[in-house]
Design an enzyme around this catalytic site. Sequence first.
Site, PDB file in Angstrom:
ATOM      1  N   ASN A 171       0.862  -1.182   0.000  1.00 30.47           N
ATOM      2  CA  ASN A 171       0.000   0.000   0.000  1.00 30.47           C
ATOM      3  C   ASN A 171       0.902   1.237   0.000  1.00 30.47           C
ATOM      4  O   ASN A 171       1.511   1.567   1.017  1.00 30.47           O
ATOM      5  CB  ASN A 171      -0.887  -0.037   1.262  1.00 30.47           C
ATOM      6  CG  ASN A 171      -1.735   1.214   1.402  1.00 30.47           C
ATOM      7  OD1 ASN A 171      -1.836   2.025   0.484  1.00 30.47           O
ATOM      8  ND2 ASN A 171      -2.342   1.376   2.573  1.00 30.47           N
ATOM      9  N   TRP A 172       0.982   1.886  -1.157  1.00 31.41           N
ATOM     10  CA  TRP A 172       1.897   3.035  -1.275  1.00 31.41           C
ATOM     11  C   TRP A 172       1.317   4.305  -0.648  1.00 31.41           C
ATOM     12  O   TRP A 172       2.008   5.304  -0.542  1.00 31.41           O
ATOM     13  CB  TRP A 172       2.234   3.286  -2.753  1.00 31.41           C
ATOM     14  CG  TRP A 172       3.013   2.173  -3.388  1.00 31.41           C
ATOM     15  CD1 TRP A 172       3.489   1.036  -2.770  1.00 31.41           C
ATOM     16  CD2 TRP A 172       3.435   2.070  -4.759  1.00 31.41           C
ATOM     17  NE1 TRP A 172       4.160   0.245  -3.670  1.00 31.41           N
ATOM     18  CE2 TRP A 172       4.145   0.858  -4.913  1.00 31.41           C
ATOM     19  CE3 TRP A 172       3.276   2.886  -5.880  1.00 31.41           C
ATOM     20  CZ2 TRP A 172       4.691   0.444  -6.118  1.00 31.41           C
ATOM     21  CZ3 TRP A 172       3.826   2.482  -7.097  1.00 31.41           C
ATOM     22  CH2 TRP A 172       4.528   1.281  -7.214  1.00 31.41           C
ATOM     23  N   LYS A 173       0.062   4.285  -0.273  1.00 33.92           N
ATOM     24  CA  LYS A 173      -0.596   5.451   0.342  1.00 33.92           C
ATOM     25  C   LYS A 173      -0.377   6.701  -0.523  1.00 33.92           C
ATOM     26  O   LYS A 173      -0.294   6.589  -1.739  1.00 33.92           O
ATOM     27  CB  LYS A 173      -0.102   5.645   1.779  1.00 33.92           C
ATOM     28  CG  LYS A 173      -0.144   4.337   2.588  1.00 33.92           C
ATOM     29  CD  LYS A 173       0.045   4.541   4.053  1.00 33.92           C
ATOM     30  CE  LYS A 173       0.111   3.193   4.741  1.00 33.92           C
ATOM     31  NZ  LYS A 173       0.104   3.257   6.183  1.00 33.92           N
ATOM     32  N   HIS A 204      -9.528   0.667   5.592  1.00 37.68           N
ATOM     33  CA  HIS A 204      -8.203   0.941   6.161  1.00 37.68           C
ATOM     34  C   HIS A 204      -8.318   1.882   7.357  1.00 37.68           C
ATOM     35  O   HIS A 204      -9.130   2.806   7.357  1.00 37.68           O
ATOM     36  CB  HIS A 204      -7.292   1.542   5.081  1.00 37.68           C
ATOM     37  CG  HIS A 204      -5.855   1.519   5.498  1.00 37.68           C
ATOM     38  ND1 HIS A 204      -5.328   2.484   6.327  1.00 37.68           N
ATOM     39  CD2 HIS A 204      -4.857   0.642   5.239  1.00 37.68           C
ATOM     40  CE1 HIS A 204      -4.052   2.193   6.558  1.00 37.68           C
ATOM     41  NE2 HIS A 204      -3.745   1.081   5.900  1.00 37.68           N
ATOM     42  N   GLU A 258      -6.611   4.290   8.286  1.00 36.75           N
ATOM     43  CA  GLU A 258      -6.435   5.723   7.984  1.00 36.75           C
ATOM     44  C   GLU A 258      -7.715   6.320   7.401  1.00 36.75           C
ATOM     45  O   GLU A 258      -8.001   7.496   7.620  1.00 36.75           O
ATOM     46  CB  GLU A 258      -5.228   5.910   7.038  1.00 36.75           C
ATOM     47  CG  GLU A 258      -3.926   5.694   7.799  1.00 36.75           C
ATOM     48  CD  GLU A 258      -2.769   5.160   6.979  1.00 36.75           C
ATOM     49  OE1 GLU A 258      -2.826   5.218   5.737  1.00 36.75           O
ATOM     50  OE2 GLU A 258      -1.802   4.666   7.595  1.00 36.75           O
ATOM     51  N   GLU A 280      -5.202  -5.551  10.844  1.00 35.69           N
ATOM     52  CA  GLU A 280      -4.183  -4.515  10.997  1.00 35.69           C
ATOM     53  C   GLU A 280      -4.381  -3.801  12.335  1.00 35.69           C
ATOM     54  O   GLU A 280      -5.133  -2.819  12.423  1.00 35.69           O
ATOM     55  CB  GLU A 280      -4.303  -3.492   9.873  1.00 35.69           C
ATOM     56  CG  GLU A 280      -4.099  -4.084   8.494  1.00 35.69           C
ATOM     57  CD  GLU A 280      -3.599  -3.024   7.526  1.00 35.69           C
ATOM     58  OE1 GLU A 280      -2.461  -3.150   7.062  1.00 35.69           O
ATOM     59  OE2 GLU A 280      -4.322  -2.052   7.269  1.00 35.69           O
ATOM     60  N   GLY A 310       2.502   1.798  10.961  1.00 35.76           N
ATOM     61  CA  GLY A 310       3.411   2.940  10.824  1.00 35.76           C
ATOM     62  C   GLY A 310       4.130   3.317  12.107  1.00 35.76           C
ATOM     63  O   GLY A 310       4.731   4.378  12.193  1.00 35.76           O
ATOM     64  N   SER A 314       3.637  -2.534  10.412  1.00 35.95           N
ATOM     65  CA  SER A 314       5.097  -2.500  10.555  1.00 35.95           C
ATOM     66  C   SER A 314       5.766  -3.822  10.197  1.00 35.95           C
ATOM     67  O   SER A 314       6.749  -4.232  10.823  1.00 35.95           O
ATOM     68  CB  SER A 314       5.499  -2.046  11.966  1.00 35.95           C
ATOM     69  OG  SER A 314       5.028  -0.738  12.202  1.00 35.95           O
TER      70      SER A 314
HETATM   71  C1  PEP Z   1      -0.810  -0.177   6.315  1.00 41.47           C
HETATM   72  O1  PEP Z   1      -0.946   1.029   6.239  1.00 41.47           O
HETATM   73  O2  PEP Z   1      -1.668  -0.944   5.859  1.00 41.47           O
HETATM   74  C2  PEP Z   1       0.386  -0.677   6.963  1.00 41.47           C
HETATM   75  C3  PEP Z   1       0.434  -1.931   7.325  1.00 41.47           C
HETATM   76  O3  PEP Z   1       1.397   0.230   7.165  1.00 41.47           O
HETATM   77  P1  PEP Z   1       2.852  -0.055   7.792  1.00 41.47           P
HETATM   78  O4  PEP Z   1       3.373  -1.323   7.151  1.00 41.47           O
HETATM   79  O5  PEP Z   1       3.671   1.138   7.442  1.00 41.47           O
HETATM   80  O6  PEP Z   1       2.679  -0.239   9.271  1.00 41.47           O
END
Ligand code: PEP
Length: 252
Positions: free
Chosen positions: A10-12, A97, A99, A169, A175, A215
Amino acid sequence: MNRKKIVAGNWKMNTNFNEALELLNFIQINSTTSPQVEKILFPPFAFIKSIKDALSITNNIKIGAQNCSEFNSGAYTGEVSADMLKSISCDYVLVGHSERRRYFNETSEQFILKIEQALLADLKIIFCFGENLEHRKSNFHFKIVKTQLNEVLSRLPKDKINQLVLAYEPVWAIGTGETASPVQAQEMHLYIRTVIAQMFSEELAQNISILYGGSCNSQNAKELFDCPDVDGGLIGGASLIGPEFCKIINSF
Ligand code: PEP
């Protein structure tokens, strides 16, 4: 048991156009072409079509969108419909998600509508959910996860649930550099499978892929992916670093 192994990036809201193409090229050259592992990239909307066009046919990478509208079409300035995504050959869409929940106040009601739109457009869906730190500390994590699943999945057509991939998640791990331990991940993934079996069937529970996100990096991916109920990962930060992301993919 017929579960797909998946590593999704996921490049966001990161990369400019050239950086996105460079990242794609690196991944195409350096990641395994094993048919056992499905690779999915979620670039920003603006680059999806170009990324799709730049895919080599020998490296079977799927492309997804990070969001889609809950509406079908019409006067919704700034929105992107599931149909539009399908028309540029998008394969997947992310829904739920943390976010989107946190910064855009998206709710289960909206996730249901978005998933319905995605199903109508014949897109596959990665549905994300997970507890926050307070839930975890107060031992409410199982209850919250069950509620998040129930609120959305119980309102979808039963025969379409197999179009979904689930992504657990934990918000406290996204993050933050803090990862769920393999024991914590396995315990929750097994619980999620139990919830799916209760809601639908044991067969569906055994066949639905459940990804871990939070992470995940090249150091911890292998031990997480080795857990029997972890079918892969949804990777944020580490998916923006070509060598790191390829090591994660290749750790399967
Ligand atoms: C995500 O945003 O889905 C995610 C898992 O981010 P990160 O790997 O940076 O924790």
